[in-house]
Motif scaffolding. Structure first.
Motif, short mmCIF file in Angstrom:
data_model
loop_
_atom_site.label_atom_id
_atom_site.label_comp_id
_atom_site.label_asym_id
_atom_site.label_seq_id
_atom_site.Cartn_x
_atom_site.Cartn_y
_atom_site.Cartn_z
N LEU A 142 -3.61 2.09 32.08
CA LEU A 142 -3.94 3.11 30.99
C LEU A 142 -5.66 3.19 31.02
CD1 LEU A 142 -1.60 1.95 28.30
CD2 LEU A 142 -1.31 3.88 29.82
N ASP A 143 -6.10 4.34 30.44
CA ASP A 143 -7.37 4.48 29.95
C ASP A 143 -7.62 5.28 28.78
OD1 ASP A 143 -7.21 7.01 30.73
OD2 ASP A 143 -8.49 6.90 32.58
N PHE A 144 -8.72 5.33 28.35
CA PHE A 144 -9.18 5.92 27.23
C PHE A 144 -8.54 7.32 27.06
CE2 PHE A 144 -12.56 7.83 29.65
CZ PHE A 144 -12.72 9.17 29.06
N LYS A 145 -8.28 8.12 27.91
CA LYS A 145 -7.47 9.43 28.11
C LYS A 145 -5.97 9.12 27.56
CE LYS A 145 -10.22 11.19 31.74
NZ LYS A 145 -10.46 11.33 33.30
N ASN A 146 -5.18 8.02 28.20
CA ASN A 146 -4.04 7.90 27.73
C ASN A 146 -4.09 7.62 26.02
OD1 ASN A 146 -4.24 6.71 30.57
ND2 ASN A 146 -2.33 7.72 30.30
N LEU A 147 -4.88 6.74 25.48
CA LEU A 147 -4.90 6.24 24.08
C LEU A 147 -5.26 7.61 23.31
CD1 LEU A 147 -7.02 3.00 24.10
CD2 LEU A 147 -4.58 3.32 24.52
N ALA A 148 -5.98 8.51 24.03
CA ALA A 148 -6.42 9.87 23.34
C ALA A 148 -5.18 10.67 23.13
CB ALA A 148 -7.62 10.39 23.70
N THR A 149 -4.58 10.66 24.22
CA THR A 149 -3.13 11.53 24.29
C THR A 149 -2.31 10.99 23.28
OG1 THR A 149 -3.57 12.31 26.61
CG2 THR A 149 -1.42 12.42 25.83
N LYS A 150 -2.11 9.66 23.17
CA LYS A 150 -1.23 9.18 22.02
C LYS A 150 -1.49 9.36 20.86
CE LYS A 150 1.91 5.20 21.43
NZ LYS A 150 3.04 5.90 21.10
N ALA A 151 -2.70 9.19 20.48
CA ALA A 151 -3.50 9.40 19.21
C ALA A 151 -3.29 10.86 18.55
CB ALA A 151 -4.94 9.03 19.19
N ALA A 152 -3.28 11.76 19.57
CA ALA A 152 -3.16 13.20 19.34
C ALA A 152 -1.88 13.36 18.27
CB ALA A 152 -3.35 13.89 20.48
N ASN A 153 -0.67 12.43 18.58
CA ASN A 153 0.57 12.72 17.81
C ASN A 153 0.59 11.62 16.80
OD1 ASN A 153 1.22 14.81 19.52
ND2 ASN A 153 1.51 13.39 21.41
N ALA A 154 -0.28 10.95 16.59
CA ALA A 154 -0.27 9.83 15.61
C ALA A 154 -0.52 10.59 14.24
CB ALA A 154 -1.30 8.92 15.68
N GLU A 155 0.26 9.93 13.20
CA GLU A 155 0.05 10.10 11.81
C GLU A 155 -1.32 10.06 11.38
OE1 GLU A 155 2.41 6.86 10.04
OE2 GLU A 155 4.12 7.69 11.13
N PRO A 156 -1.65 11.01 10.33
CA PRO A 156 -3.20 10.86 9.72
C PRO A 156 -3.56 9.48 9.43
CG PRO A 156 -1.75 12.67 8.85
CD PRO A 156 -0.95 11.84 9.60
N GLN A 157 -2.67 8.79 8.91
CA GLN A 157 -3.03 7.28 8.19
C GLN A 157 -3.31 6.56 9.36
OE1 GLN A 157 -0.12 8.90 7.53
NE2 GLN A 157 0.18 9.03 5.36
N LYS A 158 -2.66 6.71 10.50
CA LYS A 158 -2.90 5.89 11.47
C LYS A 158 -4.23 6.25 12.17
CE LYS A 158 0.49 4.03 13.88
NZ LYS A 158 1.38 3.54 14.57
N LEU A 159 -4.32 7.53 12.46
CA LEU A 159 -5.75 8.11 13.00
C LEU A 159 -6.91 7.72 12.18
CD1 LEU A 159 -4.88 11.58 13.84
CD2 LEU A 159 -5.82 9.93 15.39
N LYS A 160 -6.73 7.62 10.91
CA LYS A 160 -7.87 7.25 9.90
C LYS A 160 -8.21 5.67 10.25
CE LYS A 160 -9.39 7.27 5.25
NZ LYS A 160 -10.14 5.94 5.09
N LYS A 161 -7.14 4.92 10.31
CA LYS A 161 -7.27 3.37 10.66
C LYS A 161 -8.09 3.12 11.99
CE LYS A 161 -6.74 -1.07 10.20
NZ LYS A 161 -7.59 -1.73 9.44
N LEU A 162 -7.54 4.19 12.98
CA LEU A 162 -8.08 3.93 14.31
C LEU A 162 -9.71 4.30 14.41
CD1 LEU A 162 -5.16 5.49 16.29
CD2 LEU A 162 -5.99 3.22 16.66
N VAL A 163 -10.00 5.45 13.77
CA VAL A 163 -11.40 5.70 13.57
C VAL A 163 -12.22 4.54 12.76
CG1 VAL A 163 -13.00 7.55 12.54
CG2 VAL A 163 -10.82 8.25 13.82
N GLU A 164 -11.65 4.08 11.71
CA GLU A 164 -12.25 2.96 11.04
C GLU A 164 -12.43 1.91 11.97
OE1 GLU A 164 -9.79 2.16 7.74
OE2 GLU A 164 -10.79 3.92 6.62
#
Length: 190
Positions: A142-164
């Motif tokens: 995996l690389d950052f593109k795989n993580l970004a693809t997975k994050a694109a379908n994440a719930e907003p709360q999870k995305l907020k935590k990842l950005v933090e």
């Protein structure tokens, strides 16, 4: 829409980390790789629900063989590396086999801190695995593109935590401790 903003912030943060690692590696400065072990431990915990993921280089012993992160309950282990070459993948698999880590973990992931190669020889990887475990060039490198693809379908709360999480590492302190995390007082202090 706030979710789109969070996706973009996460994507941009991951890309920035990848660029920084690439530049540091070109300069033979590898300290960033150690910092990234903890950063991506937190990201994988949140994004992949590996809630018990830990840094083996801190918890077990420095330079743990073949892997850097592991979740014993989910039986998954992760190698975090700036080396994207097939030889690094094969070397990781050799260490997994020689230290019998495949008896403790069912899945192994190699996370490339920079952009991974476009293809890897599955035949070479299978040969290195020796029939003892499976490792998919498509699903386990995996690389950052795989993580970004997975994050694109994440719930907003999870995305907020990842950005933090990304923000705290980029600022060098935990969320809530940086100056920009505090609102200025509405009235001057007495």
């Amino acid at each position: 829409m706030k979710q789109l903003e969070l996706i973009n912030q996460f994507k941009e943060g991951l890309a920035a980390v990848s660029r920084e690692v690439e530049i540091s590696s070109a300069m033979s400065f590898y300290d960033i790789n150690l910092i990234c072990e903890n950063l991506f431990c937190d990201i994988f915990k949140e994004l992949y629900d590996f809630s018990n993921l830990r840094n083996l280089n801190e918890d077990e012993k420095k330079n743990y063989p073949g892997i850097d992160l592991a979740d014993d309950e989910k039986r998954v282990a992760i190698q975090v590396t700036s080396d994207k070459k097939l030889e690094k993948i094969k070397d990781t698999i050799k260490k997994i086999r020689s230290h019998k880590l495949n008896q403790k973990y069912d899945r192994f992931i190699v996370y490339c801190l920079t952009t991974k190669q476009s293809t890897y020889s599955q035949i070479s990887i299978d040969k290195e695995c020796g029939g003892e475990f499976e490792f998919s060039a498509t699903n386990d490198i995996l690389d950052f593109k795989n993580l970004a693809t997975k994050a694109a379908n994440a719930e907003p709360q999870k995305l907020k935590k990842l950005v933090e999480i990304l923000g705290s590492y980029q600022r060098g302190c935990e969320v809530g401790l940086a100056d920009q995390d505090f609102d200025p007082p509405s009235e001057p202090a007495e």
